[in-house]
Design a protein around this motif. Sequence first.
Motif, mmCIF file in Angstrom:
data_model
loop_
_atom_site.group_PDB
_atom_site.id
_atom_site.type_symbol
_atom_site.label_atom_id
_atom_site.label_comp_id
_atom_site.label_asym_id
_atom_site.label_seq_id
_atom_site.Cartn_x
_atom_site.Cartn_y
_atom_site.Cartn_z
ATOM 1 N N GLN A 148 13.319 -33.292 5.577
ATOM 2 C CA GLN A 148 12.153 -32.797 4.848
ATOM 3 C C GLN A 148 11.471 -33.907 4.060
ATOM 4 O O GLN A 148 10.242 -34.000 4.028
ATOM 5 C CB GLN A 148 12.581 -31.656 3.923
ATOM 6 C CG GLN A 148 12.986 -30.382 4.665
ATOM 7 C CD GLN A 148 13.622 -29.345 3.766
ATOM 8 O OE1 GLN A 148 14.252 -29.681 2.759
ATOM 9 N NE2 GLN A 148 13.476 -28.075 4.122
ATOM 10 N N GLN A 149 12.241 -34.781 3.443
ATOM 11 C CA GLN A 149 11.665 -35.901 2.703
ATOM 12 C C GLN A 149 10.887 -36.833 3.625
ATOM 13 O O GLN A 149 9.801 -37.303 3.291
ATOM 14 C CB GLN A 149 12.769 -36.672 1.977
ATOM 15 C CG GLN A 149 13.382 -35.915 0.814
ATOM 16 C CD GLN A 149 14.580 -36.630 0.225
ATOM 17 O OE1 GLN A 149 15.184 -37.498 0.871
ATOM 18 N NE2 GLN A 149 14.944 -36.283 -1.009
ATOM 19 N N SER A 150 11.453 -37.079 4.818
ATOM 20 C CA SER A 150 10.797 -37.986 5.759
ATOM 21 C C SER A 150 9.513 -37.385 6.332
ATOM 22 O O SER A 150 8.613 -38.121 6.759
ATOM 23 C CB SER A 150 11.746 -38.356 6.899
ATOM 24 O OG SER A 150 11.997 -37.237 7.730
ATOM 25 N N LEU A 151 9.418 -36.051 6.335
ATOM 26 C CA LEU A 151 8.234 -35.377 6.881
ATOM 27 C C LEU A 151 7.244 -34.965 5.800
ATOM 28 O O LEU A 151 6.214 -34.350 6.098
ATOM 29 C CB LEU A 151 8.664 -34.140 7.677
ATOM 30 C CG LEU A 151 9.515 -34.386 8.924
ATOM 31 C CD1 LEU A 151 9.923 -33.075 9.563
ATOM 32 C CD2 LEU A 151 8.773 -35.253 9.932
ATOM 33 N N GLY A 152 7.551 -35.284 4.557
ATOM 34 C CA GLY A 152 6.651 -34.951 3.465
ATOM 35 C C GLY A 152 6.669 -33.488 3.086
ATOM 36 O O GLY A 152 5.699 -32.981 2.511
ATOM 37 N N LEU A 153 7.769 -32.799 3.385
ATOM 38 C CA LEU A 153 7.899 -31.390 3.033
ATOM 39 C C LEU A 153 8.665 -31.253 1.722
ATOM 40 O O LEU A 153 9.318 -32.188 1.259
ATOM 41 C CB LEU A 153 8.650 -30.637 4.144
ATOM 42 C CG LEU A 153 8.063 -30.720 5.558
ATOM 43 C CD1 LEU A 153 8.987 -30.019 6.539
ATOM 44 C CD2 LEU A 153 6.671 -30.102 5.594
ATOM 45 N N ALA A 154 8.616 -30.073 1.149
ATOM 46 C CA ALA A 154 9.393 -29.798 -0.054
ATOM 47 C C ALA A 154 10.877 -29.911 0.277
ATOM 48 O O ALA A 154 11.360 -29.309 1.241
ATOM 49 C CB ALA A 154 9.062 -28.402 -0.576
ATOM 50 N N SER A 155 11.590 -30.684 -0.534
ATOM 51 C CA SER A 155 13.003 -30.960 -0.241
ATOM 52 C C SER A 155 13.886 -29.839 -0.770
ATOM 53 O O SER A 155 14.633 -30.002 -1.754
ATOM 54 C CB SER A 155 13.401 -32.302 -0.865
ATOM 55 O OG SER A 155 12.583 -33.340 -0.386
ATOM 56 N N THR A 156 13.833 -28.708 -0.112
ATOM 57 C CA THR A 156 14.586 -27.537 -0.559
ATOM 58 C C THR A 156 15.964 -27.439 0.094
ATOM 59 O O THR A 156 16.843 -26.752 -0.423
ATOM 60 C CB THR A 156 13.809 -26.258 -0.234
ATOM 61 O OG1 THR A 156 13.651 -26.159 1.197
ATOM 62 C CG2 THR A 156 12.432 -26.276 -0.896
ATOM 63 N N GLY A 157 16.134 -28.068 1.255
ATOM 64 C CA GLY A 157 17.369 -27.906 2.013
ATOM 65 C C GLY A 157 17.421 -26.614 2.787
ATOM 66 O O GLY A 157 18.393 -26.339 3.496
ATOM 67 N N VAL A 158 16.371 -25.801 2.680
ATOM 68 C CA VAL A 158 16.289 -24.527 3.404
ATOM 69 C C VAL A 158 15.462 -24.738 4.669
ATOM 70 O O VAL A 158 14.337 -25.263 4.613
ATOM 71 C CB VAL A 158 15.639 -23.433 2.538
ATOM 72 C CG1 VAL A 158 15.477 -22.142 3.342
ATOM 73 C CG2 VAL A 158 16.469 -23.193 1.292
ATOM 74 N N VAL A 159 16.006 -24.327 5.800
ATOM 75 C CA VAL A 159 15.282 -24.441 7.076
ATOM 76 C C VAL A 159 14.425 -23.189 7.227
ATOM 77 O O VAL A 159 14.856 -22.165 7.768
ATOM 78 C CB VAL A 159 16.257 -24.599 8.259
ATOM 79 C CG1 VAL A 159 15.479 -24.785 9.559
ATOM 80 C CG2 VAL A 159 17.193 -25.765 8.026
ATOM 81 N N ASP A 160 13.186 -23.293 6.738
ATOM 82 C CA ASP A 160 12.250 -22.180 6.811
ATOM 83 C C ASP A 160 11.282 -22.404 7.971
ATOM 84 O O ASP A 160 11.432 -23.340 8.751
ATOM 85 C CB ASP A 160 11.498 -22.023 5.494
ATOM 86 C CG ASP A 160 10.885 -23.350 5.031
ATOM 87 O OD1 ASP A 160 10.738 -24.280 5.857
ATOM 88 O OD2 ASP A 160 10.559 -23.463 3.829
#
Length: 414
Positions: A148-160
Amino acid sequence: MASDNPTTRGTPVTNDDTEPMLRRTMTSRRVVGLRERLLRAGVTVAYLAPQDVNNPSYFDDHVDAAVRAFQQERGLIVDGLVGPETDRCLNEAQYALGDRPLYVDEDRPLRGDDVSMLQHNLSRLGFYYAHLDGRFGSSTHHAVIELQQSLGLASTGVVDRETIAALARINKNITSSKAFSLREYHRLERATTALSGRSVVLVPSGAAGQQPPASAAPDFRDLADEVTCDVAVRAFELLHEIGAEPAVVSPGRELRDRRGEPVPTVASVAEVVAEGRSDSVVVTLHCDWNSSPAAGGVASYYWGEQDRSEIYSPIGERAAVLVLKEMVARTGALDLGTHARQWDLLRSNDAPTVWLDLGYLSGPADRAALADPEHRNHLAEAVVFGLQRMFLLAGDDVPTGTMNIDDVAEFNGR
């Protein structure tokens, strides 16, 4: 190799105190659910869908064929019985990636084919290097955060849905680099030639939770546990003598060596490997049974695809090959080969794991051999010497069946 069904076809099929398992000729409302689970798992067999038959609660030939097809595809024992291992795989097969949000739950970790697919994708992208066990644990959680960090997404750890959509966009760039096995290759390359100081976990059949084959005699479980416990103790003594750090898994049961001294035991494999040790090897010991008294021989198994297209555990494969060679050379048993399997016992430990079948208790020749203390000594030696050979450089290796305890002691500075 033992089936995942616990008793013979001629008696009620139960799993200890649980409800009866599904089997051919059975009529139950549970069969209707089984039909639907098989369909959701992707099994295509005529007259499997409940609406296509007059009595969907009957475990007929079509359901039997579907169960066997599923077992074949999953690398399970093909017996047509929905035992614990088949039931577990069916449960995991109900989910495809995107069917549900995935997240870490320490108390009840999510398991399923969707988690396995996520781990495959993450490993091929270089984010995940742990076991592809289909369980959403902390390693998967941290890999998702890194993705998620590498893709610029929120780093939640949840696979939504957003994370899955982003993963799908880059999926075409994923190639089979076998990144999931790089950790083990790295371990093997960095390993010393010594077993000294190395953790070896020995798991007798009873502690491994082995279920008796369908045709097994009533005394199979107890006899197999007695044989494998004795071989484990003998291997423990040899490993301890050369300075290794062996452990025998024996929950709630005291074991003694041939001198009557207590053998240190642990309640589970996790007690040893959960500490994050990178030098552990797990060896599970088993006996087999076949309806034909002519069946005999020894075999070994490691974690990989049945068609050998993927080897998830290079160390497990190498150990399985070398220990089997030593067993054959030292006992004269029939070589039944080394095989890749997806069994839960092979993939669930966070350490390379090898499954050894020591012989058939159904065959008079194997049964007599397994009762012989000298034969058990040879099996224990095969485990130790096979593991020692696994870590030797090519120039230091010796021909199969020729290594002795003095050779091992020399390699380990004893």
